[in-house]
Motif scaffolding. Sequence first.
Motif, PDB file in Angstrom:
ATOM      1  N   PHE A 234      92.701 103.273  23.856  1.00 48.66           N
ATOM      2  CA  PHE A 234      93.517 102.058  23.900  1.00 48.66           C
ATOM      3  C   PHE A 234      92.810 100.923  23.163  1.00 48.66           C
ATOM      4  CE2 PHE A 234      95.386  98.463  26.456  1.00 48.66           C
ATOM      5  CZ  PHE A 234      96.682  98.637  26.042  1.00 48.66           C
ATOM      6  N   LEU A 235      91.629 100.556  23.633  1.00 48.21           N
ATOM      7  CA  LEU A 235      90.887  99.445  23.027  1.00 48.21           C
ATOM      8  C   LEU A 235      89.400  99.777  23.007  1.00 48.21           C
ATOM      9  CD1 LEU A 235      92.480  96.411  24.918  1.00 48.21           C
ATOM     10  CD2 LEU A 235      92.740  96.883  22.482  1.00 48.21           C
TER      11      LEU A 235
ATOM     12  N   LEU B 147      85.526  97.745  22.549  1.00 46.86           N
ATOM     13  CA  LEU B 147      84.891  96.432  22.524  1.00 46.86           C
ATOM     14  C   LEU B 147      83.427  96.615  22.160  1.00 46.86           C
ATOM     15  CD1 LEU B 147      85.092  93.534  24.885  1.00 46.86           C
ATOM     16  CD2 LEU B 147      83.091  94.931  25.220  1.00 46.86           C
TER      17      LEU B 147
ATOM     18  N   ASN C 167      81.959  99.810  24.179  1.00 48.12           N
ATOM     19  CA  ASN C 167      82.602 100.438  25.322  1.00 48.12           C
ATOM     20  C   ASN C 167      84.089 100.508  25.036  1.00 48.12           C
ATOM     21  OD1 ASN C 167      82.877 101.413  28.052  1.00 48.12           O
ATOM     22  ND2 ASN C 167      83.746  99.411  28.538  1.00 48.12           N
TER      23      ASN C 167
ATOM     24  N   THR D 125      88.155 101.831  26.313  1.00 53.78           N
ATOM     25  CA  THR D 125      88.950 102.160  27.494  1.00 53.78           C
ATOM     26  C   THR D 125      90.301 102.723  27.075  1.00 53.78           C
ATOM     27  OG1 THR D 125      89.864 101.342  29.572  1.00 53.78           O
ATOM     28  CG2 THR D 125      89.947  99.833  27.701  1.00 53.78           C
TER      29      THR D 125
ATOM     30  N   VAL E 154      97.284  92.204  28.585  1.00 59.07           N
ATOM     31  CA  VAL E 154      96.275  92.669  27.632  1.00 59.07           C
ATOM     32  C   VAL E 154      95.996  91.591  26.592  1.00 59.07           C
ATOM     33  CG1 VAL E 154      95.810  94.341  25.800  1.00 59.07           C
ATOM     34  CG2 VAL E 154      96.762  95.111  27.962  1.00 59.07           C
TER      35      VAL E 154
ATOM     36  N   LEU F   2      92.431  89.801  25.851  1.00 61.95           N
ATOM     37  CA  LEU F   2      91.796  89.851  24.528  1.00 61.95           C
ATOM     38  C   LEU F   2      91.397  88.465  24.051  1.00 61.95           C
ATOM     39  CD1 LEU F   2      93.787  92.614  22.647  1.00 61.95           C
ATOM     40  CD2 LEU F   2      91.617  92.747  23.856  1.00 61.95           C
TER      41      LEU F   2
ATOM     42  N   ILE G  91      86.747  93.388  18.917  1.00 60.80           N
ATOM     43  CA  ILE G  91      87.727  94.286  19.528  1.00 60.80           C
ATOM     44  C   ILE G  91      88.324  95.174  18.444  1.00 60.80           C
ATOM     45  CG2 ILE G  91      89.935  94.396  20.760  1.00 60.80           C
ATOM     46  CD1 ILE G  91      87.926  93.090  22.507  1.00 60.80           C
TER      47      ILE G  91
ATOM     48  N   PHE H 256      96.821  92.390  35.683  1.00 64.02           N
ATOM     49  CA  PHE H 256      96.595  93.258  34.532  1.00 64.02           C
ATOM     50  C   PHE H 256      95.454  92.727  33.653  1.00 64.02           C
ATOM     51  CE2 PHE H 256     101.330  94.402  34.999  1.00 64.02           C
ATOM     52  CZ  PHE H 256     101.020  95.396  35.914  1.00 64.02           C
ATOM     53  N   VAL H 257      95.329  91.402  33.572  1.00 62.44           N
ATOM     54  CA  VAL H 257      94.206  90.805  32.837  1.00 62.44           C
ATOM     55  C   VAL H 257      92.892  91.264  33.461  1.00 62.44           C
ATOM     56  CG1 VAL H 257      93.031  88.639  32.273  1.00 62.44           C
ATOM     57  CG2 VAL H 257      95.512  88.782  32.086  1.00 62.44           C
TER      58      VAL H 257
ATOM     59  N   ILE I 279      92.209  95.031  32.633  1.00 61.18           N
ATOM     60  CA  ILE I 279      91.742  95.289  31.261  1.00 61.18           C
ATOM     61  C   ILE I 279      90.327  94.748  31.061  1.00 61.18           C
ATOM     62  CG2 ILE I 279      92.070  94.258  28.960  1.00 61.18           C
ATOM     63  CD1 ILE I 279      93.392  96.877  29.123  1.00 61.18           C
ATOM     64  N   LEU I 280      90.057  93.544  31.547  1.00 66.29           N
ATOM     65  CA  LEU I 280      88.715  92.967  31.382  1.00 66.29           C
ATOM     66  C   LEU I 280      87.666  93.829  32.079  1.00 66.29           C
ATOM     67  CD1 LEU I 280      89.167  89.106  31.796  1.00 66.29           C
ATOM     68  CD2 LEU I 280      88.647  90.374  29.713  1.00 66.29           C
TER      69      LEU I 280
ATOM     70  N   ALA J 187      87.815  96.989  32.794  1.00 66.04           N
ATOM     71  CA  ALA J 187      87.654  98.296  32.167  1.00 66.04           C
ATOM     72  C   ALA J 187      86.894  98.172  30.853  1.00 66.04           C
ATOM     73  CB  ALA J 187      89.020  98.923  31.924  1.00 66.04           C
ATOM     74  N   LEU J 188      87.132  97.070  30.161  1.00 62.66           N
ATOM     75  CA  LEU J 188      86.600  96.907  28.811  1.00 62.66           C
ATOM     76  C   LEU J 188      85.160  96.392  28.817  1.00 62.66           C
ATOM     77  CD1 LEU J 188      87.941  97.539  26.176  1.00 62.66           C
ATOM     78  CD2 LEU J 188      88.741  95.183  26.037  1.00 62.66           C
TER      79      LEU J 188
ATOM     80  N   GLN K 256      82.140  96.570  30.231  1.00 61.42           N
ATOM     81  CA  GLN K 256      81.209  97.333  31.075  1.00 61.42           C
ATOM     82  C   GLN K 256      80.017  97.716  30.213  1.00 61.42           C
ATOM     83  OE1 GLN K 256      81.158  97.697  34.198  1.00 61.42           O
ATOM     84  NE2 GLN K 256      83.228  97.117  34.805  1.00 61.42           N
ATOM     85  N   LEU K 257      79.239  96.714  29.777  1.00 61.10           N
ATOM     86  CA  LEU K 257      78.062  96.962  28.938  1.00 61.10           C
ATOM     87  C   LEU K 257      76.874  96.628  29.817  1.00 61.10           C
ATOM     88  CD1 LEU K 257      79.587  94.980  25.989  1.00 61.10           C
ATOM     89  CD2 LEU K 257      79.470  97.457  26.105  1.00 61.10           C
TER      90      LEU K 257
END
Lengths: 225, 212
Positions: A87-88, A90, A97, A99, A175, A179, A188, B157-158, B161-162, B164-165, B167-168
């Motif tokens: 999907f995306l 980053l 990473n 997701t 989303v 972003l 991204i 939903f924000v 997504i945040l 999930a994305l 995660q460093l």
Amino acid sequence: METRQQTPYIGITVAIGGQLMLPLENLVACPQCDTLHAQTDVPDGAKAHCMRCGAAMVETRSTAITNVLSLALTSFVLMIAAVSFPFLDLSIGGQTNGTSVLGAVMAFSDTFSLPLAFAVAGFIVFLPLLRLGAIIAAVLPLVTHRTPGRFHRHAFGLAETLRPWSMAEIFIVGVSVALVKVAGLATISFGPAFWAFTLLVILTFFQDTLICRYSVWRALDTSRA
Amino acid sequence: MAGAGHIAGLTTAREAGLIACHRCGQVHDQQATECRRCHATLHSRKPDSLQKVWAWWLAGVITFIPANIYPMLITNTLVENSESTIIGGVVELIHYGSYGIAFIVFVASIIIPLGKFFAIAYLAISVQRRSNLNQHQRNHLFHVVEFIGRWSMIDVFVVAILSALVQLDTVASINPGIAAVNFALSVVFTMLSAQSFDPRLIWDADRAAAND
């Protein structure tokens, strides 16, 4: 009177002094305000409103049902693609990473928020899929000119019940907001699932505007045929 | 004294002693229990509509409180650990200069839920008492509430997504806070409250007044 005059009504006076002038089969009630109207055919492309509350009751388009089927089939395939592909991605300072859509759902897999993970999975993937499947099942006999049965009417009823609960379009706005929040800090990149999901949202919008519920219900009704 | 929506010659299914299907509009006589067209359960009016409206409404209001007090997002970076609430998130966006997005989040997470609480309460009270708005305006209000309520889910939903994305593990990580659960519950409860409301009650109340 605040009724809308620019469009034809399906209603005429159906009762005089409490005495019904028409048989039950020829009556239809407005789902919003319960007002009885006589059921008449509306010319193609025209819209009929309730005489009292103005709710749109009939919108006829001869090509609509075939279009609804093709849009639903396309959306179904796109949703499968949207959950299967990345999907995306980053990256911040060399660390990356990625997701998938289901990865976003799993963000709530901690113990306290696990029920939310199931709810979100339902809102953005499973309920939209179920709804598309139900629409396909309901309109298929209408397009292939077979006699619809009880199963097909239940399927369309299910699709109607699920409408407020399938939130794919809200997810895509969420989303975008997310972003913007990270755009200044990270790079991204968009995966194929992102584009599939965006396209799916646009198609669902068109499908929901195309569909005339009243016409579908009438077409699915075999009791008077 | 006729209200604006009362037009001579129009009869409701209920006045004619009939039951109309709330889903497809098919008209039945009073003995019918299941719609013969779409198989929905038939009710002349949704049973105990106002009771259900108020019950879900109260649940929505109660869960909205912790949703605003507890953190929505927990951010861990090399230099600091921070927790932000819904309002905190909006303030952060304004600091970054993203005014448009801050506005969207503020409207979706604060204005819409609060507006919905007031609108539903007003509609429920107005069918029991006289109202200053005519029924066309109230009918319109109901449809706006029904249409817009689901959009409050944006913030959930924000967070998804945040989390999930971002995660460093050594640089930065974002995790959902407990408020996300409360907020999602509040949105769902309020949607159920709006769905329990029977818009036909708006018009019934007017007819009763017109017949006085």
